[in-house]
Design a protein around this motif. Structure first.
Motif, mmCIF file in Angstrom:
data_model
loop_
_atom_site.group_PDB
_atom_site.id
_atom_site.type_symbol
_atom_site.label_atom_id
_atom_site.label_comp_id
_atom_site.label_asym_id
_atom_site.label_seq_id
_atom_site.Cartn_x
_atom_site.Cartn_y
_atom_site.Cartn_z
ATOM 1 N N TRP A 272 -65.994 -18.643 -10.415
ATOM 2 C CA TRP A 272 -64.973 -18.269 -9.437
ATOM 3 C C TRP A 272 -63.679 -17.840 -10.128
ATOM 4 C CZ3 TRP A 272 -63.725 -16.714 -4.837
ATOM 5 C CH2 TRP A 272 -62.414 -16.852 -4.397
ATOM 6 N N SER B 180 -62.715 -11.265 -4.685
ATOM 7 C CA SER B 180 -62.342 -11.632 -3.319
ATOM 8 C C SER B 180 -60.916 -11.217 -3.007
ATOM 9 C CB SER B 180 -62.510 -13.143 -3.124
ATOM 10 O OG SER B 180 -63.862 -13.530 -3.256
ATOM 11 N N THR C 146 -60.438 -23.593 -6.553
ATOM 12 C CA THR C 146 -61.640 -23.526 -5.727
ATOM 13 C C THR C 146 -61.618 -22.384 -4.725
ATOM 14 O OG1 THR C 146 -60.660 -25.113 -4.168
ATOM 15 C CG2 THR C 146 -62.072 -25.992 -5.925
ATOM 16 N N GLY C 147 -60.515 -21.650 -4.605
ATOM 17 C CA GLY C 147 -60.476 -20.582 -3.603
ATOM 18 C C GLY C 147 -59.124 -19.916 -3.522
ATOM 19 N N ARG D 274 -65.355 -14.890 6.483
ATOM 20 C CA ARG D 274 -66.083 -15.350 5.290
ATOM 21 C C ARG D 274 -66.984 -14.260 4.746
ATOM 22 N NH1 ARG D 274 -70.973 -17.830 3.785
ATOM 23 N NH2 ARG D 274 -71.928 -17.517 5.836
ATOM 24 N N VAL E 81 -66.616 -15.004 0.484
ATOM 25 C CA VAL E 81 -66.330 -16.363 0.034
ATOM 26 C C VAL E 81 -67.327 -17.318 0.681
ATOM 27 C CG1 VAL E 81 -63.886 -15.941 -0.435
ATOM 28 C CG2 VAL E 81 -64.609 -16.634 1.861
ATOM 29 N N HIS E 82 -67.308 -18.559 0.230
ATOM 30 C CA HIS E 82 -68.267 -19.547 0.737
ATOM 31 C C HIS E 82 -67.907 -20.018 2.136
ATOM 32 C CE1 HIS E 82 -71.131 -22.854 0.688
ATOM 33 N NE2 HIS E 82 -70.151 -23.673 1.062
ATOM 34 N N LEU F 168 -59.528 -20.312 1.890
ATOM 35 C CA LEU F 168 -60.789 -19.686 1.513
ATOM 36 C C LEU F 168 -61.390 -20.459 0.352
ATOM 37 C CD1 LEU F 168 -59.104 -17.445 3.014
ATOM 38 C CD2 LEU F 168 -60.355 -15.791 1.650
ATOM 39 N N VAL F 169 -62.596 -20.961 0.521
ATOM 40 C CA VAL F 169 -63.299 -21.714 -0.515
ATOM 41 C C VAL F 169 -64.327 -20.798 -1.153
ATOM 42 C CG1 VAL F 169 -64.680 -23.751 -1.023
ATOM 43 C CG2 VAL F 169 -62.917 -23.851 0.747
ATOM 44 N N GLY F 170 -64.247 -20.633 -2.466
ATOM 45 C CA GLY F 170 -65.086 -19.656 -3.145
ATOM 46 C C GLY F 170 -66.516 -20.088 -3.384
#
Length: 458
Positions: free
Chosen positions: A33, A41, A93-94, A118, A123-124, A140-142
């Protein structure tokens, strides 16, 4: 040969980079990430923000002033206005960014489009939080942070707060006893319930609080933490003697509060209190956290005499749950199953336990016991936890909100070492001294001399 050499010179590094990226994405998602996912992203978000918001229905018609200004200065088409975007803040993490909603929009509109956002930005997951009226934050969590849990390095530690797990939005799950006084933790065998309790004890051991344990599995779960415990009961008979001591301690604390309330009329208003936190620091008793493991063992009976003992213990637990918060006494109840079939008073006690954590359970009824009365939609999520994911749980409270959490692995030896190192923090509580566990003294072996002595010869 020249074409083959050129292909090797160009294709070799490209294949190596591609293979390294694929390996990092599978085995080290955090590194992937930071090096690949974050730039991609961010580029997607910046280049497609307006069109994505319009496709998700998160735009509004422009104001008349804006229409007149655009027509007066340019000949381009006047497009709908998306929410105003703030600065993009990258994390380990994002991403995080704040949106100022346009007139007529509400946070629920953005939350309903989280799944579309998403996929659009690759992103995750996307989580929406309301910051203040008209402003929401997108987190946003990658990657899947619960697959391999790593707690944040900097977690705001405070009194009666213990970080025990990681949420699915990459924020720490902190057990806060000042906000949620009592909690219920359910989970089947090997579900991670003991690991959750281990983190809780290790987090509270470093704080000036009294820890009391009731472990009816002969103490196999809480006995390693004996140096830090003020009292420990390892069977129902000992628990039947320990709980009345807590009731007396609670009544003594209420007498102390009442004595403060009966002060002279000239006393300032800030010194009038209804709980121990309003008492002067030199008069305030130490907070007490009662940890109950395998609570069902306190309810199970085989004879009439045991039934009377059970009723007394259940009544005492209910009194502690109802009245203990003001006296600084908090409950943390753990078990594999907890419902009306345990006997009289079970559901009444469960109703007093505000915080709920449900690990993997063996049947849907157990999940309903933990979450059905506060967050019915979380029951199906709790039933979907796989045995291959120990430590994964659903955390909810009486507000109706819930989230997935997972506890990181903590060796028992490390938790026991923390309790041994903080044994000096055990408070002096005369009411609990008869129940203090016996801590074996570790014998220190004498160090061997570095130089072996030689006999003196004539």
């Amino acid at each position: 040969m020249t074409d083959i050499a050129t292909l090797l010179e160009v294709g070799g590094p490209v294949a190596a980079l591609g293979g390294g990226a694929a390996y990092a994405r599978a085995k080290h998602p955090g590194i992937y990430w930071s090096t690949v996912g974050l730039p991609m992203s961010t580029a997607r978000l910046l280049s497609s923000y307006g069109s994505v918001m319009e496709a998700c229905g998160l735009t509004v018609a422009p104001s008349r002033l804006r229409v007149l200004a655009v027509k007066a200065t340019t000949r381009r088409e006047v497009r709908p206005v998306p929410p105003r975007r703030g600065i993009i803040r990258p994390t380990m993490t994002g991403l995080r960014l704040r949106l100022r909603l346009a007139p007529g929009q509400e946070p629920a509109d953005v939350a309903a489009s989280a799944e579309r956002l998403r996929h659009a930005w690759g992103v995750h997951a996307v989580y929406v939080t309301t910051i203040k009226p008209g402003v929401v934050e997108l987190r946003l969590v990658g990657f899947d942070v619960l697959r391999k849990v790593r707690m944040p390095r900097k977690v705001a530690a405070d009194f009666l707060k213990a970080p025990v797990a990681l949420r699915e939005d990459a924020t720490p799950f902190v057990r806060d006893y000042r906000t949620v006084p009592h909690g219920l933790t359910l989970g089947a065998t090997l579900s991670g319930k003991s690991m959750y309790l281990r983190h809780l004890v290790a987090g509270l051991a470093r704080q000036p609080v009294a820890l009391v344990g009731i472990d009816c599995k002969r103490g196999v779960e809480l006995a390693p933490f004996a140096p830090r415990l003020s009292a420990l009961a390892t069977d129902p008979d000992q628990a039947a003697e320990l709980l009345p001591a807590h009731i007396r301690e609670m009544e003594d604390r209420y007498d102390l509060i009442k004595a403060r309330q009966g002060i002279a009329p000239a006393t300032p208003d800030e010194e009038v209190t209804s709980d121990i936190w309003g008492l002067p620091e030199h008069e305030r008793p130490v907070p007490l956290v009662l940890l109950v493991d395998e609570v069902a063992e306190l309810f199970l009976v085989a004879t009439k005499k045991e039934e009377e003992r059970r009723d007394e213990m259940v009544t005492q637990l209910i009194r502690l749950a109802q009245l203990g918060r003001a006296a600084g006494i908090y409950l943390e109840v753990c078990g594999q199953r907890f419902g009306a079939e345990l006997g009289k008073g079970a559901t009444m006690l469960r109703a007093q336990l505000t915080g709920r954590v449900c690990h993997r359970v063996n049947d849907e009824a157990s999940a309903k016991m933990a979450l059905g009365d506060i967050a019915p939609e979380a029951v199906s999520a709790a039933c979907a936890i796989a045995p291959e994911q120990p430590g994964l749980a659903i955390a909810g409270d009486t507000s109706g909100g819930w989230s997935r959490i997972r506890t990181p692995y903590l060796p028992l030896a490390d938790a026991a070492k923390t309790c041994h190192a903080s044994a000096h923090l055990v408070p002096d509580m005369p009411a609990l001294k008869p129940f203090r566990p016996n801590v074996p003294v570790r014998l220190v072996e004498p160090l061997a001399p570095v130089v072996k002595p030689r006999p003196v010869t004539d």
